[in-house]
Design a protein around this motif. Structure first.
Motif, PDB file in Angstrom:
ATOM      1  N   ASN A 123       9.283   2.524   4.731  1.00 24.97           N
ATOM      2  CA  ASN A 123       9.857   1.195   4.947  1.00 24.97           C
ATOM      3  C   ASN A 123      10.121   0.449   3.639  1.00 24.97           C
ATOM      4  N   VAL A 124       9.305   0.738   2.622  1.00 24.53           N
ATOM      5  CA  VAL A 124       9.430   0.032   1.341  1.00 24.53           C
ATOM      6  C   VAL A 124       9.330   1.051   0.209  1.00 24.53           C
ATOM      7  N   GLY A 125      10.202   0.938  -0.766  1.00 28.83           N
ATOM      8  CA  GLY A 125      10.161   1.836  -1.913  1.00 28.83           C
ATOM      9  C   GLY A 125       9.058   1.469  -2.879  1.00 28.83           C
ATOM     10  N   VAL A 126       8.589   2.465  -3.637  1.00 28.04           N
ATOM     11  CA  VAL A 126       7.482   2.232  -4.561  1.00 28.04           C
ATOM     12  C   VAL A 126       7.873   1.252  -5.667  1.00 28.04           C
ATOM     13  N   ARG A 127       9.142   1.287  -6.086  1.00 32.53           N
ATOM     14  CA  ARG A 127       9.564   0.356  -7.138  1.00 32.53           C
ATOM     15  C   ARG A 127       9.489  -1.096  -6.649  1.00 32.53           C
ATOM     16  N   LYS A 128       9.887  -1.318  -5.431  1.00 33.18           N
ATOM     17  CA  LYS A 128       9.839  -2.673  -4.890  1.00 33.18           C
ATOM     18  C   LYS A 128       8.396  -3.127  -4.726  1.00 33.18           C
ATOM     19  N   LEU A 129       7.508  -2.227  -4.287  1.00 38.20           N
ATOM     20  CA  LEU A 129       6.102  -2.588  -4.161  1.00 38.20           C
ATOM     21  C   LEU A 129       5.491  -2.895  -5.522  1.00 38.20           C
ATOM     22  N   CYS A 130       5.869  -2.124  -6.534  1.00 40.72           N
ATOM     23  CA  CYS A 130       5.363  -2.418  -7.877  1.00 40.72           C
ATOM     24  C   CYS A 130       5.724  -3.847  -8.276  1.00 40.72           C
TER      25      CYS A 130
END
Length: 496
Positions: A112-119
């Protein structure tokens, strides 16, 4: 001013959450599936065992990235890979609500969410060298960011404004003050790490690729002339101190100062009148200097002239003892015209022990904690055995709080103790209850005024007026600056 990054034992503290990142494996098996968002042929995150040196280098790199170090070149962030402020707050809230495993399941595992966005939700910028890489290569970075977020002390909601801070000053009686280079720069003393203006930046301009090596204890012992040649720029002024130092002295005079933990080595606190029992110099200081051989100690200013002329100072005690030994040997040989009886292999040699074995004088080193030396033990003893249970207010000033173990103090203390942060720039890896951004000297002058205290200093104008602007209500951040002529005293947005 602190020789930032000085090594020493790291404070042991209990954390509310167990670490979720194993640098030898995928953090909590992130990426160990073929679910949405992961191509079947994508390489798995690094899982081979790494050496201790590689691990330390990796951790250091990842923490530099999380702290937004200027030494790292960052990628140009695309809007789709960056959270909005509201999204970031939602993600952080959800993490604390459900815990790391469920949070990863809801975001990364489901795709649902990319790792870059979570970072970006945790304030982490992606370095340029990660451009084009697979998401799995960012899992360790995300895992460390999640660990940091979970281990943050939660902000106390009842404190948020400069008036709240002034009231706390009036009410509290055991105030811990943590200070860094920012409280001394108005004296012209450079800090170490500021881009373009810091001492390390100057050393790099002079050709030092790793300027920290100037403060390496092994390098000092091999060639002290390098330090003696370069240290003149950071010699303290023994007669001046800032309004911020005067503010800390005022806390002491009002019997409110518990301890000032300073990362600065300039010893300005002592010259401003702070008593020895109220001061912990976490990285040592220029106050004294010690012989590297015989440990003879002298006042720090005794070596200042040698630093100004770039000549390593030899220990006067070593020099005197060597001279006495040579004179004594000549006297013994000529006293009665005969040689001293030759010693046998088993004869006692006690007369030649100690100072007589010194082949040359030792070099005086200021009692700054160099890389490779342990921090003063009184730092740990005082914090754990006394201050931790007595402190009722924390004020952090003029430091980015990136150097352990000082950076660990806010999370080490009881979480119901209010904490105030005063500096030019905000930090995001520690949750302070009140953030007052601006020159430390300006902020403390306004704090003292609102507390009804008389803070006198030649660097504070008699008619000085300040303006306080609310920057971020949810993050409890205000900007404090000297008011320009004609400027309103309090912008309408300021929270009372």
């Amino acid at each position: 001013m602190a020789a930032a990054g000085m090594s020493g034992p790291v404070m042991v503290q209990e954390q509310p959450h167990a670490p979720i990142v194993d640098l030898d494996a995928d953090p909590i098996h992130m990426g160990a599936h073929d679910g949405p968002g992961r191509p079947a042929d994508a390489p798995a995150a690094k899982s081979s065992v790494v050496s201790d040196d590689d691990r330390e280098e990796l951790v250091s790199l990842l923490e530099d990235i999380m702290d937004g170090e200027d030494a790292v070149e960052y990628a140009t962030e695309m809007s789709r890979d960056v959270c909005t402020v509201a999204e970031a707050r939602t993600f952080r809230s959800r993490l604390h609500e459900v815990g790391p495993n469920q949070f990863i399941l809801e975001t990364i595992t489901t795709g649902n969410v990319g790792v870059r966005k979570l970072c970006s939700a945790f304030g982490v910028r992606i370095p340029a060298f990660f451009e084009g890489c697979e998401d799995e290569q960012l899992y360790q970075l995300l895992g460390l960011a999640i660990n940091r977020e979970l281990n943050k002390r939660p902000r106390l909601g009842q404190y948020s404004t400069i008036d709240d801070a002034a009231k706390l000053l009036q009410e509290r009686s055991n105030i811990m003050v943590i200070t860094g280079a920012g409280i001394s720069t108005s004296l012209g003393i450079p800090d170490f790490r500021s881009k373009n203006t810091g001492f390390y930046s100057r050393l790099q301009e002079m050709g030092f690729q790793e300027p920290e090596q100037v403060f390496d204890i092994q390098n000092f012992d091999e060639d002290p002339s390098t330090f003696y040649t370069l240290a003149g720029d950071i010699l303290p002024d023994l007669k001046k101190w800032t309004p911020t130092h005067e503010f800390i002295r005022l806390l002491q005079d009002k019997d409110k100062l518990l301890t000032n933990y300073t990362q600065n080595i300039d010893n300005v606190e002592s010259h401003a009148g702070l008593r020895t029992e109220k001061l912990i110099q976490c990285h040592g200081s220029w106050a004294t200097a010690t012989c590297r051989k015989c440990k003879y100690r002298v006042p720090g200013e005794d070596i200042f002239e040698n630093i100004r002329i770039h000549k390593p100072m030899e220990c006067i005690k070593c020099t005197a003892e060597i001279a006495a030994h040579k004179t004594g040997m000549k006297r013994k040989r000529s006293s009665n015209g005969t040689s001293k009886k030759r010693r046998g292999p088993g004869d006692d040699d006690s007369e030649s022990d100690g100072a007589y074995d010194i082949p040359q004088p030792g070099i005086m080193k200021p009692d700054i904690t160099f890389f490779g030396e342990a921090l003063p033990q009184d730092f740990f003893d005082r914090l754990k055995s006394q201050d931790k249970d007595k402190v009722d207010l924390v004020i952090v000033m003029g430091t980015s709080m990136k150097v352990a173990p000082v950076s660990e103090i806010p999370n080490f203390l009881p979480r119901d103790v209010p904490q105030i942060y005063i500096s030019r720039d905000p930090i995001h890896h520690i949750n302070f209850d009140i953030n007052l951004l601006g020159d430390c000297d300006v902020v403390v002058a306004e704090l003292a005024r609102r507390a009804g205290w008389d803070l006198k200093h030649s660097m504070i104008a008699e008619d000085q007026k300040t303006t306080v602007t609310l920057v971020d209500d949810l993050e409890h951040i205000s900007s404090v600056a000297v008011r320009r002529p004609g400027q309103l005293s309090e912008p309408p947005a300021q929270k009372a």
